[in-house]
Design a protein around this motif. Structure first.
Motif: not given
Length: 771
Positions: A603-609
């Motif tokens: 989930g480390n790209l949740q905010k970006l994508l």
């Protein structure tokens, strides 16, 4: 290989253009209908036990899966309130009056506790659709406006609804991606080529490739299910590869014009004899790499595999047939509207042999051991998150938040008793009528064994509906159904002829590893002689899917590896080079999947994508990403190795061949990778999680391959291997001398009917002697 094609296309260039326009118009007219034929193609093996169980239950019993699950809720009213009940009755009457609807049941008619939420502010309505007329999907679209209420909040879910919403979202994402991508690609092409005309040609070929691929997809849909996700794959494969191939063709054509005193016919002839041969080989390599998807029995993977292969071949053919005709028509005007004139720059005469890429290759080969160790360590470090990867099958959780199918699924698991736990549907087949006394006795024996299985919380069957009844009671009541209308209703739902359904509920969470393990435990339960059983249900389907994928992957990888070994051997005459290419590609992809786990599963790209992680990677999309990324990586491998092979034939020096080969292709490969990454990366803007995974995964793999692998690790490894790079057993060397598919620069130079003075500026002594 393509010596005569350039002259032929130059001679009939206007005829080819006219034919292309006709084909494009027809393909656009036919292909636009592809969106109406697409389905949410099954991700499962149609021959698996779980799928067969589902088909048997669906065809024989009235308890088959519901078409539409309707969630009715109110923040203020409870199900016991008259206003709530009246609103449900009004909606139910509207639906029952429509010919598209076969049946409607709700909490008020069924009185099942599982249809009432824990807080009693939500209930379920189950709708089965008619398959007549427009089909179930079309019938749902006809009645979709009816799912409203002035009193209650209405959300619809289920397989049909989720398929429609996936299709709609896919179409919207594709339009948005194209809207974002095309202007960026046009700008990058203009900067790369330094001119408007040269920049427009790859874009034109890309659009033609998309249109042609859509037409092929529409044609394929007449013979098999085609997933809606195939549209996305076709779009970025067709556009990306067409631009890649056009970049190489146009660049080589402009070089040949300078070398051949602006003779368009000769320039086109030599372009196809060299760059055209490489594009042909590259297209075949990409298509061959994707054949591995056809080995999987899952309809989703096979349909996308066919779509991707089709788009790769269309892009290749368009670049070899349509683009040369356009180049012949534009001729010297290919450099029109150029930045060189605006900036008053003189065009380069020929490709430099000793530029930045040459210097980089020499530096890397000088320090080949430390470069290899650093790059390999870095790539392995990026791949470490893949060690804790978990996989799942796609469902409504992949839809954007707020979509009704996802809302229904989330509320079912969160607010309703018995939802969200692992269930298994067992299809029982008996000899003769299942309601006979003997068969009921066999069924009870089997049910008792199921009930004694660890983690099984309940078993619903003909002989366990009411725990107060004995086997003799059931035998007597089923023999005289008029004496017990309630049991007669149960028999109608759970039995038909020699088939009955047994529903097993467990304490495991659905979609979990424990649930999948329990499928095997249930299958191990002994079955009494005289009956047969098939274990089905969502968790059994997933367990079968993962087992099938695990069993098929070695075969798919073997087919891919053998095909690549053969093609690259024919290109290079070496068996070491293909093996090295496969190893380096696999190494690069391990880093790609590590980043995917870190970004999507963790989930480390949740905010970006802007997505919500479901804590796993999509199992089928992981295979798809591997196949696509591997194929596209081999695309660049072909471009690089073809030039290295040409230079090795001239210089017979491994280090010089590597340096010159990288100098001739480094800039082109990097430019092509950036363009392709932009095309594919645009799908990271999708609202569907696994399409985002494809966009990020393939774009990252392409960029990593073009930079770390092709520019650094390949030169370092080739320096370490030295002359062993070109080794092959004597019989294979003899075979390659006869059928080797190459077009070396030496033979190309022999074909140039131009004065030798044009080559003196940039040629080495060997090349002059050869000329």
């Amino acid at each position: 290989m393509l010596k005569g094609l350039g002259g032929l296309l130059h001679r009939f260039r206007w005829s080819v253009l006219a034919l292309t326009i006709v084909i494009t118009v027809l393909a656009a007219y036919y292909g636009i209908g592809v969106f109406d034929t697409l389905k949410g193609a099954s991700i499962n093996d149609p021959g698996s036990e779980a799928i067969q169980a589902g088909k048997l239950i669906g065809s024989k019993l009235s308890s088959s899966s519901t078409d539409v699950v309707v969630l009715l809720s109110s923040p203020t009213l409870q199900a016991s309130d008259d206003a709530f009940k009246q609103a449900v009755d009004d909606l139910q009457q509207k639906l029952q009056a429509r010919s598209e609807v076969d049946s409607v049941t709700s909490y008020y008619t069924d009185k099942s506790a599982g249809m009432l939420s824990r807080d009693q502010h939500e209930i379920l309505m189950l709708v089965n659709l008619s398959s007549d007329g427009a089909g179930k999907m079309g019938n749902y679209k006809n009645i979709a406006p009816l799912f409203t209420s002035p009193t209650l909040t209405v959300n619809t879910g289920g397989t049909i609804v989720s398929d429609i919403q996936f299709n709609d979202q896919t179409g919207a994402d594709l339009q948005y991606a194209e809207l974002v991508t095309l202007p960026i690609i046009a700008l990058l092409l203009f900067l790369i080529f330094g001119g408007v005309i040269a920049a427009l040609l790859p874009l034109i070929i890309g659009i033609f490739a998309i249109i042609g691929s859509f037409a092929i997809l529409r044609l394929l849909s007449n013979f098999m299910e085609i997933s809606s996700f195939a549209v996305d794959v076709v779009a970025f494969m067709g556009l990306g590869l067409a631009i890649d191939y056009s970049l190489f063709i146009v660049t080589r054509f402009r070089e040949e014009l300078l070398l051949n005193e602006n003779d368009v016919r000769i320039a086109l002839h030599l372009t196809l004899a060299s760059a055209g041969r490489t594009v042909l080989f590259s297209g075949l390599t990409v298509g061959t790499s994707l054949i591995c998807l056809l080995i999987f029995p899952e309809v989703l993977l096979r349909s996308i595999g066919l779509a991707a292969i089709s788009s790769a071949l269309v892009a290749m053919l368009a670049s070899l047939l349509v683009l040369p005709a356009l180049l012949a028509i534009f001729g010297l005007r290919i450099n029109a509207l150029s930045l060189n004139k605006v900036l008053r720059r003189r065009p380069k005469s020929v490709v430099q042999d000793h530029g930045a890429w040459y210097t980089l290759a020499k530096f890397v080969m000088r320090f080949s051991i430390p470069v290899t160790l650093v790059i390999v360590a870095f790539v392995l470090f990026l791949g470490t998150p893949f060690l804790h990867a978990t996989f799942s099958s796609p469902d409504e959780r992949s839809l954007p938040e707020g979509r009704s199918a996802r809302v229904v699924q989330e509320h079912l698991k969160k607010n309703f008793v018995g939802q969200g736990v692992a269930e298994m549907d067992i299809a029982i087949t008996t000899s003769g009528d299942v309601l006979s006394a003997d068969n009921l006795a066999l069924l009870q024996t089997y049910v008792a064994r199921l009930q004694a299985t660890p983690h099984v919380t309940s078993v619903l069957s003909l002989t366990s509906v009411d725990p107060r009844l004995t086997l003799k009671d059931y035998q007597q009541l089923y023999a005289h159904p008029e004496s017990s209308p309630e049991l007669a209703k149960v028999a109608k739902q759970l039995a038909n002829g020699n088939v009955t359904e047994v529903i097993v509920t467990t304490d495991a969470v659905g979609h979990s590893d424990q649930a999948h393990a329990l499928v095997g435990t249930i299958r191990d339960v002994a079955v009494p002689s005289g009956i047969t059983r098939l274990i089905g249900g969502t968790n059994a389907v997933e367990a079968d899917l993962f087992k099938n994928i695990e069993a098929t992957i070695p075969w798919a990888l073997s087919v891919m590896a053998i095909a690549i070994l053969i093609l690259l051997f024919l290109l290079t005459g070496s068996i070491i080079m293909p093996i090295k290419a496969i190893i380096l590609n696999t190494l690069s992809l391990s880093a790609t999947f590590g980043v995917l786990v870190w970004g999507f599963q963790d989930g480390n790209l949740q905010k970006l994508l802007h997505f919500q992680s479901i804590g796993s990677l999509d199992s089928t999309q992981t295979i798809l990403i591997f196949a696509l990324a591997f194929g596209l990586s081999m695309d660049y491998e072909v471009f690089l190795l073809s030039r290295i092979r040409e230079q090795f034939d001239l210089t017979h020096s491994n280090r010089e061949a590597v340096a010159l080969g990288l100098q001739r292709t480094g800039g082109l490969i990097t430019s092509a990778a950036i363009l392709l990454a932009v095309v594919i990366g645009a799908f990271a803007t999708s609202k569907i999680i696994f399409i985002q995974e494809i966009g990020v995964g393939v774009a990252l793999a392409v960029l990593m391959d073009a930079t770390l692998i092709r520019s650094l690790l390949v030169p370092a490894m080739m320096s370490l291997l030295g002359s062993a790079n070109w080794w092959a057993p004597r019989p294979l060397r003899a075979l390659w001398s006869v059928i080797g598919l190459r077009e070396s620069e030496q033979s190309t130079l022999e074909q140039r009917p131009v004065p030798s003075e044009l080559f003196l500026q940039d040629s080495e002594e060997k090349q002059i002697q050869t000329l």
